[in-house]
Write an enzyme that holds these catalytic residues in place. Structure first.
Site, PDB file in Angstrom:
ATOM      1  N   GLU A  48       0.985  -2.599  26.482  1.00 25.55           N
ATOM      2  CA  GLU A  48       0.597  -2.445  28.016  1.00 25.55           C
ATOM      3  C   GLU A  48       1.115  -3.158  29.075  1.00 25.55           C
ATOM      4  OE1 GLU A  48      -1.146  -2.934  25.301  1.00 25.55           O
ATOM      5  OE2 GLU A  48      -2.821  -1.289  24.960  1.00 25.55           O
TER       6      GLU A  48
ATOM      7  N   GLU B 291       1.621   2.819  13.315  1.00 28.84           N
ATOM      8  CA  GLU B 291       0.516   2.602  12.061  1.00 28.84           C
ATOM      9  C   GLU B 291      -0.639   1.975  12.871  1.00 28.84           C
ATOM     10  OE1 GLU B 291      -2.128   1.511  10.186  1.00 28.84           O
ATOM     11  OE2 GLU B 291      -1.053   0.255   8.998  1.00 28.84           O
TER      12      GLU B 291
ATOM     13  N   HIS C  56      -5.472   0.359   1.179  1.00 25.56           N
ATOM     14  CA  HIS C  56      -6.139  -0.980   1.581  1.00 25.56           C
ATOM     15  C   HIS C  56      -7.264  -0.687   2.657  1.00 25.56           C
ATOM     16  CE1 HIS C  56      -3.374  -0.364   5.133  1.00 25.56           C
ATOM     17  NE2 HIS C  56      -4.348  -1.108   5.675  1.00 25.56           N
TER      18      HIS C  56
ATOM     19  N   GLU D 132     -11.290  -1.429  14.974  1.00 21.22           N
ATOM     20  CA  GLU D 132     -10.056  -2.294  15.367  1.00 21.22           C
ATOM     21  C   GLU D 132      -8.717  -1.570  15.439  1.00 21.22           C
ATOM     22  OE1 GLU D 132     -10.267  -5.815  13.058  1.00 21.22           O
ATOM     23  OE2 GLU D 132     -11.604  -6.929  14.277  1.00 21.22           O
TER      24      GLU D 132
ATOM     25  N   ASP E 127       0.616  -1.125   0.014  1.00 19.63           N
ATOM     26  CA  ASP E 127       0.000   0.114  -0.042  1.00 19.63           C
ATOM     27  C   ASP E 127       0.954   1.297   0.147  1.00 19.63           C
ATOM     28  OD1 ASP E 127      -1.606   1.938   0.767  1.00 19.63           O
ATOM     29  OD2 ASP E 127      -2.832   1.167   1.893  1.00 19.63           O
TER      30      ASP E 127
HETATM   31  C1  LIG Z   1      -1.410  -2.357  11.158  1.00 17.76           C
HETATM   32  S1  LIG Z   1       0.024  -3.280  11.931  1.00 17.76           S
HETATM   33  C2  LIG Z   1       1.263  -2.396  11.511  1.00 17.76           C
HETATM   34  C3  LIG Z   1       2.540  -3.030  11.297  1.00 17.76           C
HETATM   35  C4  LIG Z   1       3.736  -2.165  10.918  1.00 17.76           C
HETATM   36  N1  LIG Z   1       3.976  -1.198  11.747  1.00 17.76           N
HETATM   37  C5  LIG Z   1       3.805  -1.668   9.506  1.00 17.76           C
HETATM   38  O1  LIG Z   1       3.455  -0.565   9.233  1.00 17.76           O
HETATM   39  O2  LIG Z   1       3.642  -2.458   8.459  1.00 17.76           O
HETATM   40  C6  LIG Z   1      -0.394  -3.201  13.629  1.00 17.76           C
HETATM   41  C7  LIG Z   1       0.407  -3.867  14.478  1.00 17.76           C
HETATM   42  O3  LIG Z   1       0.352  -3.749  15.957  1.00 17.76           O
HETATM   43  C8  LIG Z   1       0.444  -5.000  16.725  1.00 17.76           C
HETATM   44  N2  LIG Z   1      -0.622  -4.697  17.990  1.00 17.76           N
HETATM   45  C9  LIG Z   1      -1.634  -4.334  18.005  1.00 17.76           C
HETATM   46  N3  LIG Z   1      -2.310  -4.109  19.386  1.00 17.76           N
HETATM   47  C10 LIG Z   1      -0.837  -4.198  20.178  1.00 17.76           C
HETATM   48  C11 LIG Z   1      -0.703  -4.221  21.517  1.00 17.76           C
HETATM   49  N4  LIG Z   1      -1.534  -3.610  22.351  1.00 17.76           N
HETATM   50  N5  LIG Z   1       0.791  -4.375  21.779  1.00 17.76           N
HETATM   51  C12 LIG Z   1       1.796  -4.542  21.108  1.00 17.76           C
HETATM   52  N6  LIG Z   1       1.415  -4.739  19.530  1.00 17.76           N
HETATM   53  C13 LIG Z   1       0.061  -4.592  19.245  1.00 17.76           C
HETATM   54  C14 LIG Z   1      -0.452  -6.135  15.843  1.00 17.76           C
HETATM   55  O4  LIG Z   1       0.002  -7.298  16.276  1.00 17.76           O
HETATM   56  C15 LIG Z   1       0.274  -5.699  14.458  1.00 17.76           C
HETATM   57  O5  LIG Z   1       1.223  -6.299  14.079  1.00 17.76           O
END
Ligand SMILES: C[S@@+](CC[C@H](N)C(=O)[O-])C[C@H]1O[C@@H](n2cnc3c(N)ncnc32)[C@H](O)[C@@H]1O
Length: 366
Positions: A140, A155, A304, A164, A62
């Site tokens: 957390e 992101e 996306h 979500e 993307d």
């Molecule tokens: C949309 S992806 C972004 C991945 C990467 N930063 C990128 O830009 O390609 C969001 C990521 O946040 C992680 N995530 C969501 N909530 C989280 C939390 N509370 N603690 C740690 N990781 C988290 C998910 O596992 C996921 O891999």
């Protein structure tokens, strides 16, 4: 590698212990952003705790998303030089690597997914292991190796910005770790809404339930109406001017701001029908030397996130210049805070009594 294999086992065990809502979020956060679940990493060691290669590729590919982050970070070396950076939800580590390339003193990437073990390998093959520390765990729940960070990159955006989304996690990291006057990339997010003509699609998606092999399926029509549709909307379908319904300043906002109500007006650009409202969001990196901005709206390049369409019960018939008074109420669902309960109210006041319309629609994004 042996250590990583043990870490993966522990991580998967911990993930299984997350409460249902968290598991649901975790399993869908990235997966939802793709069309099909079909390719798995070779070996299957990541079970269902890691997004597939095809999902990851779709996100990285993307261009609007990934290039905006790249430009915001790499073209602002003067901001990143010698700074401690936290990448919240680092996934494969792409943003962490941008920050390291931009001259950060050290980058800490945190992700609760086992994707982070692949990220470690990626960081290593790119020769950045001494600059980037990757921690597997929930933001957390883990403790960072630095008491404070200078910059947070993340992101975190979901469909309709907040569905979500992991903004609450970013705000937690901000409040716990960001140094006074520290920076957030991106730091501004805005949701816009407009009215659209979408008769054919509404017929196909909603009208379908009127006659299913000769039976009246209207009870399911209500369900279909309550489910916002994530899809691309062509610019020519947009009938009204857009209206801004939410702006979040990530330096100041709190989790409470994620529940909001906003009255707004939609003014018709032409005589037409309105079957639905379309929503999208814009993202700004204002800390940059020159603000980097991208939009996920129908007027610009595909992302996306596409757009989110809310079908109305009524079809409105509008004339150019007429105003539809609307309000949008959004709140995180009580059972799963990453799902959304949305209410849209609309009122078309005209001198023509046959075109007057008023209604309330309830939607669930889950
Ligand atoms: C949309 S992806 C972004 C991945 C990467 N930063 C990128 O830009 O390609 C969001 C990521 O946040 C992680 N995530 C969501 N909530 C989280 C939390 N509370 N603690 C740690 N990781 C988290 C998910 O596992 C996921 O891999």
């Amino acid at each position: 590698m042996v250590n990583d294999a043990m870490d993966i086992e522990t991580a998967e065990k911990n993930l299984k212990q997350l409460d249902h809502a968290e598991q649901h979020y975790f399993n869908r956060q990235v997966w939802k952003k793709k069309k099909k679940l079909c390719v798995f990493f070779v070996g299957g060691i990541f079970a269902n705790t890691q997004p597939t290669a095809i999902t990851i590729m779709e996100m990285l590919k993307d261009e609007v998303r990934t290039r905006s982050y790249m430009n915001a970070i790499v073209q602002n070396k003067h901001i990143f030089k010698d700074k401690v950076v936290l990448d919240v939800g680092c996934g494969t580590g792409i943003l962490s690597m941008f920050a390291a390339k931009a001259g950060a003193k050290h980058v800490i990437g945190v992700d609760m997914s086992t994707i982070i073990f692949k990220a470690r390998e990626i960081v290593e093959v790119n020769g950045l292991s001494d600059k980037i520390t990757l921690i597997q765990g929930k933001m957390e729940e883990i403790t960072l190796p630095f008491p404070q960070v200078d910059i947070i990159i993340s992101e975190w955006m979901g469909y309709f910005l907040l569905y979500e989304s992991m903004l609450d996690t970013v705000l937690y990291a901000r409040d716990k770790y960001l140094v006074k006057d520290g920076l957030i990339f991106p730091d501004k997010a805005s949701i816009y809404v407009a009215g659209i003509e979408d008769g054919d699609y509404k017929d196909e998606k909603i009208g379908f339930w009127d006659n299913v092999y000769g039976f009246n399926y209207s009870p399911l029509k209500e369900t279909a109406l309550s489910e916002p549709l994530v899809d691309t909307v062509e610019m020519k379908a947009v009938v009204t001017d857009p209206s801004l319904v939410l702006t979040l300043d990530l330096y100041k906002c709190t989790v409470e701001d994620l529940a909001f109500s906003c009255p707004f007006d939609l003014v018709a650009r032409r005589d037409d029908f309105i079957h639905a409202l379309v929503a999208w969001f814009d993202i700004d990196f204002t800390a940059c030397h020159k603000t980097v901005r991208f939009s996920t709206g129908p007027h610009t390049k595909y992302t996306h996130w596409k757009q989110t369409v809310f079908y109305l019960k009524d079809m409105l018939t509008v004339q150019q210049g007429e105003k539809i008074e609307c309000s949008l109420h959004n709140r995180p669902n009580e059972k799963n805070r990453r799902d959304l309960d949305i209410k849209i109210e609309y009122r078309l006041e005209t001198e023509d009594p046959t075109r007057k319309a008023e209604g309330t629609c309830l939607y669930k994004m889950c």
